[in-house]
Design a protein around this motif. Structure first.
Motif, PDB file in Angstrom:
ATOM      1  N   ASP A  71       0.840  -1.188   0.000  1.00 45.79           N
ATOM      2  CA  ASP A  71       0.000   0.000   0.000  1.00 45.79           C
ATOM      3  C   ASP A  71       0.881   1.247   0.000  1.00 45.79           C
ATOM      4  O   ASP A  71       1.969   1.253   0.549  1.00 45.79           O
ATOM      5  N   ALA A  72       0.351   2.294  -0.650  1.00 45.28           N
ATOM      6  CA  ALA A  72       1.113   3.527  -0.730  1.00 45.28           C
ATOM      7  C   ALA A  72       1.242   4.183   0.639  1.00 45.28           C
ATOM      8  O   ALA A  72       0.385   4.027   1.498  1.00 45.28           O
ATOM      9  N   LYS A  73       2.308   4.952   0.807  1.00 50.51           N
ATOM     10  CA  LYS A  73       2.493   5.673   2.060  1.00 50.51           C
ATOM     11  C   LYS A  73       1.803   7.024   1.980  1.00 50.51           C
ATOM     12  O   LYS A  73       1.577   7.558   0.897  1.00 50.51           O
ATOM     13  N   THR A  74       1.503   7.579   3.143  1.00 48.40           N
ATOM     14  CA  THR A  74       0.893   8.908   3.198  1.00 48.40           C
ATOM     15  C   THR A  74       1.742   9.825   4.046  1.00 48.40           C
ATOM     16  O   THR A  74       2.460   9.375   4.943  1.00 48.40           O
ATOM     17  N   THR A  75       1.658  11.126   3.754  1.00 49.88           N
ATOM     18  CA  THR A  75       2.350  12.151   4.523  1.00 49.88           C
ATOM     19  C   THR A  75       1.337  13.170   4.981  1.00 49.88           C
ATOM     20  O   THR A  75       0.573  13.706   4.154  1.00 49.88           O
ATOM     21  N   GLN A  76       1.323  13.436   6.293  1.00 48.61           N
ATOM     22  CA  GLN A  76       0.392  14.402   6.864  1.00 48.61           C
ATOM     23  C   GLN A  76       1.164  15.346   7.787  1.00 48.61           C
ATOM     24  O   GLN A  76       2.164  14.954   8.383  1.00 48.61           O
ATOM     25  N   PRO A  77       0.695  16.589   7.932  1.00 47.92           N
ATOM     26  CA  PRO A  77       1.328  17.461   8.926  1.00 47.92           C
ATOM     27  C   PRO A  77       1.130  16.873  10.319  1.00 47.92           C
ATOM     28  O   PRO A  77       0.140  16.208  10.602  1.00 47.92           O
ATOM     29  N   THR A  78       2.099  17.148  11.189  1.00 41.91           N
ATOM     30  CA  THR A  78       2.041  16.591  12.530  1.00 41.91           C
ATOM     31  C   THR A  78       0.892  17.169  13.329  1.00 41.91           C
ATOM     32  O   THR A  78       0.194  16.441  14.042  1.00 41.91           O
ATOM     33  N   SER A  79       0.671  18.473  13.182  1.00 41.42           N
ATOM     34  CA  SER A  79      -0.399  19.112  13.955  1.00 41.42           C
ATOM     35  C   SER A  79      -0.939  20.324  13.217  1.00 41.42           C
ATOM     36  O   SER A  79      -0.264  20.907  12.360  1.00 41.42           O
ATOM     37  N   MET A  80      -2.177  20.692  13.562  1.00 42.01           N
ATOM     38  CA  MET A  80      -2.847  21.859  12.992  1.00 42.01           C
ATOM     39  C   MET A  80      -3.789  22.443  14.026  1.00 42.01           C
ATOM     40  O   MET A  80      -4.314  21.709  14.872  1.00 42.01           O
ATOM     41  N   ASP A  81      -4.003  23.756  13.919  1.00 44.62           N
ATOM     42  CA  ASP A  81      -5.009  24.426  14.735  1.00 44.62           C
ATOM     43  C   ASP A  81      -6.108  24.960  13.834  1.00 44.62           C
ATOM     44  O   ASP A  81      -5.876  25.259  12.658  1.00 44.62           O
ATOM     45  N   CYS A  82      -7.294  25.088  14.405  1.00 47.08           N
ATOM     46  CA  CYS A  82      -8.404  25.678  13.662  1.00 47.08           C
ATOM     47  C   CYS A  82      -9.341  26.343  14.668  1.00 47.08           C
ATOM     48  O   CYS A  82      -9.551  25.817  15.777  1.00 47.08           O
TER      49      CYS A  82
END
Lengths: 110, 115
Positions: free
Chosen positions: A1-12
């Motif tokens: 399966d392909a790998k994914t990259t996400q930001p570690t953290s976010m605010d909203c």
């Protein structure tokens, strides 16, 4: 399966739309994009999934780019209860395995 | 509509003791998964059952771990003997379909602490 990259953290800010990006540049044609979230001390919760078309349900919208190399999960009106770790997972349609990364910690602020 | 039910929710035991975790999948679901979550390793699949039959147990750490599914509405994960490194949150998930590829729904987890 392909790998994914996400930001570690976010605010909203509460009441605003939360847009969570996910990069999956090595995705194959038979792989779906799944999103789950995990609120503190709870089990992972399914949010939405899609193959190539944009999808919407009562929880969120999923926008997948035309080349399918990235996607965005949109929570249209974030509330404090949406504070959680959000996981983007790419999964072959015939494979039961969910490969979990570190996810994005989303903090909704009042 | 009841979701996946797990018991106990918390378990504290001493090293060497036997630990049994229980899971009741969503009614009508025929695939069941056991996962373990730790800070160091994240979420890991331990074992997958389809129609009560173990399909993939390659994630089971060692012989101290065993899992059974005697019927469609009940599964157990047993650790004997338990060790401090087994401390983790254990999740059960279920799905409906032929091969487990469908959406998985998770229970609330069992938080295990082995002293």
């Amino acid at each position: 399966d392909a790998k994914t990259t996400q930001p570690t953290s976010m605010d909203c800010a509460e009441g605003r739309a939360a847009n969570l990006p996910c990069n999956h540049s090595t995705i194959s044609g038979n792989e779906y994009v799944y999103w789950y979230r995990q609120i503190h001390s709870q089990g992972p919760q399914y949010i939405i999934h899609g193959l190539k078309n944009n999808e919407t349900n009562e929880m969120a919208s999923l926008i997948i780019t035309e080349d399918r190399k990235s996607s965005t999960l949109i929570l249209p009106h974030a509330t404090l209860r949406d504070t959680a770790v959000y996981y983007c997972i790419v999964r072959v349609v015939s494979n039961y395995q969910l490969i979990w990364g570190a996810g994005t910690k989303l903090i909704i602020k009042p | 509509d009841a979701g996946v039910i797990q018991s106990p929710r918390h378990e504290v035991t001493e090293m060497g003791q036997e630990v049994t975790l229980r899971c009741k999948p969503i009614s009508g679901h025929n695939s069941l998964f056991w996962y373990r979550q730790t800070m160091m390793r994240g979420l890991e699949l331990l074992i997958y059952f389809n129609n009560n039959v173990p399909i993939d147990d390659s994630g089971m750490p060692e012989d101290r771990f065993s899992a059974k599914m005697p019927n469609a509405s009940f599964s157990t994960l047993k650790i004997q003997p338990s060790e401090p490194r087994d401390s983790a949150v254990y999740f059960c998930a279920s799905s409906i379909g032929r091969s487990g590829q469908e959406t998985q729904y998770f229970g609330p987890g069992t938080r295990l602490l082995v002293l």
